[in-house]
Design a protein around this motif. Structure first.
Motif, PDB file in Angstrom:
ATOM      1  N   GLU A 162      28.112  29.422  61.578  1.00  0.00           N
ATOM      2  CA  GLU A 162      27.576  29.403  60.485  1.00  0.00           C
ATOM      3  C   GLU A 162      28.700  29.827  59.377  1.00  0.00           C
ATOM      4  N   SER A 163      29.965  30.507  59.906  1.00  0.00           N
ATOM      5  CA  SER A 163      30.865  31.056  58.987  1.00  0.00           C
ATOM      6  C   SER A 163      31.776  29.670  58.779  1.00  0.00           C
ATOM      7  N   PRO A 164      32.008  29.595  57.420  1.00  0.00           N
ATOM      8  CA  PRO A 164      33.375  28.422  56.999  1.00  0.00           C
ATOM      9  C   PRO A 164      34.486  28.883  57.553  1.00  0.00           C
ATOM     10  N   ILE A 165      35.242  28.148  57.534  1.00  0.00           N
ATOM     11  CA  ILE A 165      36.988  28.078  57.825  1.00  0.00           C
ATOM     12  C   ILE A 165      37.621  28.034  56.409  1.00  0.00           C
ATOM     13  N   HIS A 166      38.377  29.365  56.319  1.00  0.00           N
ATOM     14  CA  HIS A 166      39.176  29.193  54.925  1.00  0.00           C
ATOM     15  C   HIS A 166      39.921  28.176  54.742  1.00  0.00           C
ATOM     16  N   GLY A 167      40.013  27.434  53.768  1.00  0.00           N
ATOM     17  CA  GLY A 167      41.050  26.433  53.440  1.00  0.00           C
ATOM     18  C   GLY A 167      40.631  25.282  54.187  1.00  0.00           C
ATOM     19  N   SER A 209      44.360  29.361  58.995  1.00  0.00           N
ATOM     20  CA  SER A 209      43.692  30.609  57.954  1.00  0.00           C
ATOM     21  C   SER A 209      44.173  31.659  58.619  1.00  0.00           C
ATOM     22  N   LEU A 210      44.281  32.237  59.816  1.00  0.00           N
ATOM     23  CA  LEU A 210      44.790  33.465  60.196  1.00  0.00           C
ATOM     24  C   LEU A 210      45.841  33.661  59.700  1.00  0.00           C
ATOM     25  N   VAL A 211      47.001  32.519  59.882  1.00  0.00           N
ATOM     26  CA  VAL A 211      48.297  32.741  59.407  1.00  0.00           C
ATOM     27  C   VAL A 211      48.486  33.145  57.951  1.00  0.00           C
ATOM     28  N   ASP A 212      47.664  32.255  57.146  1.00  0.00           N
ATOM     29  CA  ASP A 212      47.395  32.896  55.777  1.00  0.00           C
ATOM     30  C   ASP A 212      47.323  33.859  55.587  1.00  0.00           C
ATOM     31  N   MET A 213      46.489  34.642  56.193  1.00  0.00           N
ATOM     32  CA  MET A 213      46.262  36.089  56.023  1.00  0.00           C
ATOM     33  C   MET A 213      47.438  36.984  56.330  1.00  0.00           C
ATOM     34  N   PHE A 214      48.004  36.470  57.482  1.00  0.00           N
ATOM     35  CA  PHE A 214      49.298  37.406  57.804  1.00  0.00           C
ATOM     36  C   PHE A 214      50.251  37.088  56.688  1.00  0.00           C
ATOM     37  N   ASP A 215      50.416  36.096  56.282  1.00  0.00           N
ATOM     38  CA  ASP A 215      51.324  35.721  55.057  1.00  0.00           C
ATOM     39  C   ASP A 215      51.068  36.652  53.809  1.00  0.00           C
ATOM     40  N   GLU A 216      49.890  37.095  53.861  1.00  0.00           N
ATOM     41  CA  GLU A 216      49.254  37.948  52.828  1.00  0.00           C
ATOM     42  C   GLU A 216      50.125  39.272  52.932  1.00  0.00           C
ATOM     43  N   TRP A 217      50.441  39.591  54.140  1.00  0.00           N
ATOM     44  CA  TRP A 217      50.954  40.907  54.594  1.00  0.00           C
ATOM     45  C   TRP A 217      52.316  40.924  55.288  1.00  0.00           C
ATOM     46  N   ASP A 218      52.990  39.583  54.828  1.00  0.00           N
ATOM     47  CA  ASP A 218      54.070  39.481  55.439  1.00  0.00           C
ATOM     48  C   ASP A 218      54.529  39.868  56.817  1.00  0.00           C
ATOM     49  N   VAL A 219      53.568  39.532  57.839  1.00  0.00           N
ATOM     50  CA  VAL A 219      53.589  39.836  59.252  1.00  0.00           C
ATOM     51  C   VAL A 219      54.867  39.328  59.944  1.00  0.00           C
ATOM     52  N   ASP A 220      55.408  40.098  60.765  1.00  0.00           N
ATOM     53  CA  ASP A 220      56.518  39.755  61.435  1.00  0.00           C
ATOM     54  C   ASP A 220      56.431  39.576  62.853  1.00  0.00           C
ATOM     55  N   LEU A 221      55.455  39.971  63.499  1.00  0.00           N
ATOM     56  CA  LEU A 221      55.216  39.781  64.978  1.00  0.00           C
ATOM     57  C   LEU A 221      53.816  39.544  65.222  1.00  0.00           C
ATOM     58  N   LEU A 222      53.194  38.720  66.157  1.00  0.00           N
ATOM     59  CA  LEU A 222      51.973  38.552  66.659  1.00  0.00           C
ATOM     60  C   LEU A 222      51.935  38.967  67.924  1.00  0.00           C
ATOM     61  N   LYS A 223      51.033  39.705  68.462  1.00  0.00           N
ATOM     62  CA  LYS A 223      50.549  39.975  69.881  1.00  0.00           C
ATOM     63  C   LYS A 223      49.755  39.337  70.165  1.00  0.00           C
ATOM     64  N   LEU A 224      49.648  38.165  71.082  1.00  0.00           N
ATOM     65  CA  LEU A 224      48.517  37.495  71.476  1.00  0.00           C
ATOM     66  C   LEU A 224      48.011  37.909  72.622  1.00  0.00           C
ATOM     67  N   ASP A 225      46.667  38.474  73.144  1.00  0.00           N
ATOM     68  CA  ASP A 225      46.508  39.395  74.280  1.00  0.00           C
ATOM     69  C   ASP A 225      45.330  38.824  75.063  1.00  0.00           C
ATOM     70  N   GLY A 226      45.346  39.212  76.310  1.00  0.00           N
ATOM     71  CA  GLY A 226      44.308  38.463  77.170  1.00  0.00           C
ATOM     72  C   GLY A 226      44.473  36.971  77.581  1.00  0.00           C
ATOM     73  N   VAL A 227      45.915  36.724  77.661  1.00  0.00           N
ATOM     74  CA  VAL A 227      46.035  35.142  77.800  1.00  0.00           C
ATOM     75  C   VAL A 227      46.216  34.806  79.206  1.00  0.00           C
ATOM     76  N   GLY A 228      45.632  33.722  79.385  1.00  0.00           N
ATOM     77  CA  GLY A 228      45.692  33.002  80.801  1.00  0.00           C
ATOM     78  C   GLY A 228      46.476  31.816  80.817  1.00  0.00           C
ATOM     79  N   PRO A 229      46.944  31.201  81.862  1.00  0.00           N
ATOM     80  CA  PRO A 229      46.960  31.988  83.353  1.00  0.00           C
ATOM     81  C   PRO A 229      47.832  33.334  83.147  1.00  0.00           C
ATOM     82  N   GLY A 230      47.159  34.352  83.746  1.00  0.00           N
ATOM     83  CA  GLY A 230      47.612  35.519  83.639  1.00  0.00           C
ATOM     84  C   GLY A 230      46.394  36.350  83.146  1.00  0.00           C
ATOM     85  N   SER A 231      46.843  37.522  82.806  1.00  0.00           N
ATOM     86  CA  SER A 231      45.978  38.535  82.399  1.00  0.00           C
ATOM     87  C   SER A 231      44.558  38.642  83.354  1.00  0.00           C
ATOM     88  N   ARG A 232      45.289  38.453  84.660  1.00  0.00           N
ATOM     89  CA  ARG A 232      44.243  38.510  85.680  1.00  0.00           C
ATOM     90  C   ARG A 232      43.286  37.083  85.850  1.00  0.00           C
TER      91      ARG A 232
END
Length: 474
Positions: A162-167, A209-232
């Protein structure tokens, strides 16, 4: 933009504040922006990044570090103390990223929080001033901010669809996942998120929309975790929903035009190297270096990253991305769980491998030996050349790794990964050299004179030696 590190213009024996305009042939090679940017066109990711990450402190069971339960170290007070040390002491050596790992949106009981658009929200018990304040604190000190997310749509964020997506008018969380709510990512038996359906444009809009949120904080790096193939996770065994390459490709698209380093984790599958090179800036080559015990790491945990790197030879560089060996816990002897020889070996190998160098220790507790390791500008300069070392021969407990610098000299690491002292030798033939060569011990800051045909040293268990080799011919 590529980072130019003035402290690297240092001759052996000089302090970080003393520069030399004419280093000798055996000295540390000064890293200029032109050398570092070769093939990258000045891209911000033209060298391995340097910084610090919170996860090792969150993960340790060292007495007193996580007093409110597992992973509770992460809070505003603790984080600001690390930022201060990084800015005031270590940034002059090139360390600039502050990577806030898992839990910034969790309460003390590890319950997540989300805004009405299904985006993670900073837990205000952990961070009373909020993430925007933390981001400003980082950037005001000339540093860069890294944040962490698990791959997929977190199950808690789904909110019955039920949650809307920002933008994205008309899009809800029901639109961005499969109807059968299939799980994904490497956490737990069935993962901790729902697989996203990128055939629906709403999924891409959610990442944006997540990148829009990161832009508000001027994020310089994103670690995306638990990614497969990999992460067992092997899609052939676990199901295609554990293939997160569509997610990574979508994140790559969402971040297009942003100077945000994308790191995928953990223990990525080497068979999909072309995808990691195409869509990311660095990829973890092995499991976690944390031992999840009463120290930060252990020799066994750190050595697995050394062993894993052998499978990724030829994969990394400024045009493709970086082999990421995980955090460096070599700065606080009482906590690290490593001997001094092991600490030097780990830092030496990470530097030769052109891995990002991000510290995991409590920077307010560095001991003298640890500080001497992580602030050695010559070794950092070797790393910042962005030339991943090659291994001589096949994998064994006795290993030699080397790289060729732009001036034609070589940097050679001799490693004894066995449980007893051993002779470690390399012949000039194996390095494509002939005749004699001038040698210098980098860590000891000592000239070793001319050597014909090769070099050998007796090295203690889990020890290493780092030398420069200036040949008279090839």
């Amino acid at each position: 933009m590529a980072l130019l590190i003035p402290a690297l213009l240092v001759t052996p024996g000089a302090s970080a504040g003393e520069s030399s305009s004419a280093p000798d042939a055996g000295a540390a090679l000064a890293v200029t922006s032109a050398e570092a940017d070769t093939g990258s066109g000045g891209d911000f990711n033209s060298r391995p990044y340097l910084g610090w990450s919170s996860w090792s402190l969150q993960a340790t069971q060292y007495p007193g570090v996580n007093p409110q339960g597992r992973f509770s170290w992460l809070n505003e007070e603790n984080l600001l103390a690390q930022i201060d040390v990084l800015a005031e002491d270590l940034s002059q050596h090139g360390y600039e990223y502050v990577n806030i790992d898992a839990g910034w949106w969790m309460d003390w009981d590890w319950n997540p929080g989300y805004d009405r658009f299904a985006r993670q929200t900073t837990d205000l018990d952990r961070f009373p001033s909020g993430m925007e304040y933390i981001a400003d604190y980082v950037h005001d000190r000339g540093l860069k901010l890294g944040v962490y997310l698990p791959v997929g749509l977190e199950m808690g964020a789904y909110n019955n669809g039920e949650s809307p997506i920002h933008g994205a008018p008309g899009c809800t969380t029901a639109d961005i996942v499969y109807d059968d709510l299939r799980p994904t990512n490497g956490f737990g038996e069935t993962g901790s998120a729902y697989a996203m359906d990128f055939s629906d444009p709403c999924s891409q809009r959610y990442l944006e929309s997540l990148v829009d949120m990161f832009d508000e904080w001027d994020v310089d790096l994103l670690k995306l975790d638990g990614v497969g193939p990999g992460s067992r996770r092997d899609p052939a065994v676990d199901g295609e929903n554990y293939n997160n390459i569509p997610d990574v490709a979508a994140w790559h698209e969402a971040l297009r035009g942003e100077d945000i380093h994308l790191l995928v984790s953990w223990a990525m599958d080497r068979d999909y190297l072309a995808d990691w090179q195409a869509y990311t800036d660095s990829w973890r080559v092995g499991g976690d270096v944390e031992c999840y015990c009463e120290t930060m790491t252990s020799w066994r945990a750190s050595n697995q990253s050394i062993r894993a790197t052998g499978n990724w030879i030829g994969a990394a560089g400024p045009e493709t991305g970086w082999n990421n060996l995980d955090s460096l816990n070599v700065g606080v002897g009482e906590m690290d769980g490593l001997t001094e020889e092991e600490r030097r070996t780990v830092f030496t190998f990470w530097a030769l491998a052109a891995s990002p160098l991000y510290l995991g220790d409590d920077l307010t507790r560095l001991d003298d030996f640890g500080r001497s390791l992580i602030t050695n500008d010559e070794v950092i300069g070797i790393n910042q050349l962005g030339i991943p070392a090659q291994r001589v021969g096949e994998a064994s407990p006795i290993q030699v790794w080397y790289l060729e610098r732009p001036d034609g000299s070589l940097v050679v690491g001799l490693f004894n990964l066995s449980e007893a002292a051993a002779d470690v030798a390399v012949s000039w033939d194996e390095l494509g050299l002939s005749g004699s060569a001038q040698l210098r011990d980098v860590w000891a800051d000592e000239d070793l004179g001319a050597h014909e045909d090769g070099f050998s040293a007796n090295i203690g268990a889990h020890g290493s030696q780092l030398i420069t080799v200036t040949p008279s011919g090839r």
